[in-house]
Design an enzyme around this catalytic site. Structure first.
Site, mmCIF file in Angstrom:
data_model
loop_
_atom_site.group_PDB
_atom_site.id
_atom_site.type_symbol
_atom_site.label_atom_id
_atom_site.label_comp_id
_atom_site.label_asym_id
_atom_site.label_seq_id
_atom_site.Cartn_x
_atom_site.Cartn_y
_atom_site.Cartn_z
ATOM 1 C CG ASP A 176 -5.410 -5.805 2.187
ATOM 2 O OD1 ASP A 176 -5.976 -6.890 2.403
ATOM 3 O OD2 ASP A 176 -5.310 -5.286 1.058
ATOM 4 C CG HIS A 219 -4.138 -0.930 -0.769
ATOM 5 N ND1 HIS A 219 -4.008 -0.836 0.599
ATOM 6 C CD2 HIS A 219 -4.529 -2.211 -1.016
ATOM 7 C CE1 HIS A 219 -4.311 -2.000 1.155
ATOM 8 N NE2 HIS A 219 -4.621 -2.855 0.186
ATOM 9 C CB SER A 224 -0.947 -0.034 1.216
ATOM 10 O OG SER A 224 -1.793 1.083 1.231
#
Length: 370
Positions: A314, A221, A194
């Site tokens: 995540d 992301h 991310s």
């Protein structure tokens, strides 16, 4: 202590609204504003803010040039504002390459209405990157800063595939304590990340040879408007091939498929990619857990997964499924992360088979798979 923020934008309206939103948070203090890149450098040196919000298109000096100067003279976490267009994506990726930590879409309509979602997202981003690794300047390009270019100048990417990584080498963090990996017949390498991921992925993938024997899937992301431009950028810089994944794509050695923004990517046992609509109930689109979970189901113990820099957790539950199936999980170490969130979640859950610095990961992927 409040997070000190410098707001940089040539639009008086946008400068004022961003300042108002941030100032409404008692844990954030707007210590100054600037209308162009040159003023931003001067204010950064004088005010020493914890975070800088930066526009790109400005008179006198553009935002990317300003970021490069700031990273050399007074490294400070920078949050870039960008447009959700293909060109905006390319510019934003240049800014991240120069040393910016993260970005937000610049939407005049949303910010004029001042909805709660915009306020929450902006303040959360500021708080998060204020805690980012203060060594962030070492991950920017290390080439000398050229004379300031006009704001409209855009440096195009080279059209040929380089024989070696195109980035100048950054200072290498101390080596991790994990031993070198053992070679194994992996059928898939899966990498999730991310915040800080665009630069981290570039650093890792440019170390891989063109004949890398395993297929690769990448979950970053990123908004839908950005992933195609990011895949194109990686493809030009890497010796392996990189493309934005499409429904029905087949995994193959030497090819990295990047999950498209706003959607979810899964892999079946035949090596076929499935692209699904983004579920509004999920915080991340694409979601690392979704792709890791499908890889665990389809490939058993033949997956080498890597969790790189990023906020949140995540990837943790997907990594848990991979471990249960006998696959391997690596995490990036804290010292080389921009945001030590996702890798920390892996380590704290005792899911990491190895913890490596960013500069070690590409080398160890080659050792484990080639």
């Amino acid at each position: 202590m409040a997070v000190k923020v410098l707001v940089v934008d040539d639009s008086g309206f946008f400068r004022r609204r961003v300042s108002e939103i941030l100032s409404a948070d008692p844990t954030i203090q707007v210590v100054g504003t600037a209308t162009n890149g040159k003023e931003a450098i001067d204010q950064a040196l004088a005010l020493k803010p914890d975070v800088i919000t930066m526009d790109y298109e400005m008179p006198m000096m553009d935002g990317i040039t300003a970021v490069r100067h700031i990273m050399q003279r007074c490294p400070t976490p920078v949050l870039m504002f960008s447009s959700l267009t293909h060109e905006g994506a390319r510019v934003t990726l240049d800014a991240l390459d120069a040393g910016a930590v993260d970005y937000l879409p610049k939407n005049f309509e949303d910010i004029s209405r001042n909805p709660d979602k915009v306020k929450q997202l902006l303040c959360e981003k500021v708080h998060t990157i204020s805690r980012s690794n203060r060594r962030i300047g070492s991950y920017a390009r290390t080439a000398p800063v050229a004379a300031p270019a006009p704001a409209s100048t855009f440096t195009s990417q080279a059209q040929t595939r380089p024989a070696a990584p195109a980035r100048a080498a950054a200072p290498t963090p101390a080596a991790s304590q994990s031993p070198a990996p053992k070679r194994k017949p992996y059928k898939l390498v899966a990498i999730g990340t991310s915040t800080g991921g665009p630069v981290a992925l570039q650093r890792v993938l440019t170390q891989l040879p063109a004949n890398f024997p395993a297929p690769i899937v990448l979950i970053q992301h990123m908004p839908a408007a950005f992933t195609k431009a990011f895949a194109e950028r990686l493809d030009k810089l890497c010796r392996i091939s990189v493309k934005e994944a499409e429904d029905g794509d087949m995994l193959r050695p030497g090819l990295a498929l990047l999950a498209p923004g706003g959607k979810q990517m899964m892999i079946d046992g035949r090596g076929t990619v499935k692209i699904l609509p983004g579920d509004e109930r999920l915080n991340y689109k694409p979601c690392v857990d979704i792709t890791f979970g499908s890889a665990a189901k389809s490939y058993g113990d033949k997956v080498l997964s890597v969790v790189l820099t990023g906020m949140g957790a995540d990837g943790r539950e997907g990594a848990r499924l991979l471990k249960q199936g006998g696959s391997t999980v690596w995490a990036q170490d804290e010292a080389s992360c921009v945001i030590y969130g996702m890798p920390m979640a892996i380590v704290k859950a005792n899911l990491a088979d190895a913890v490596y610095s960013l500069d070690e990961i590409g080398k160890h992927l080659v050792e484990a798979c080639v």
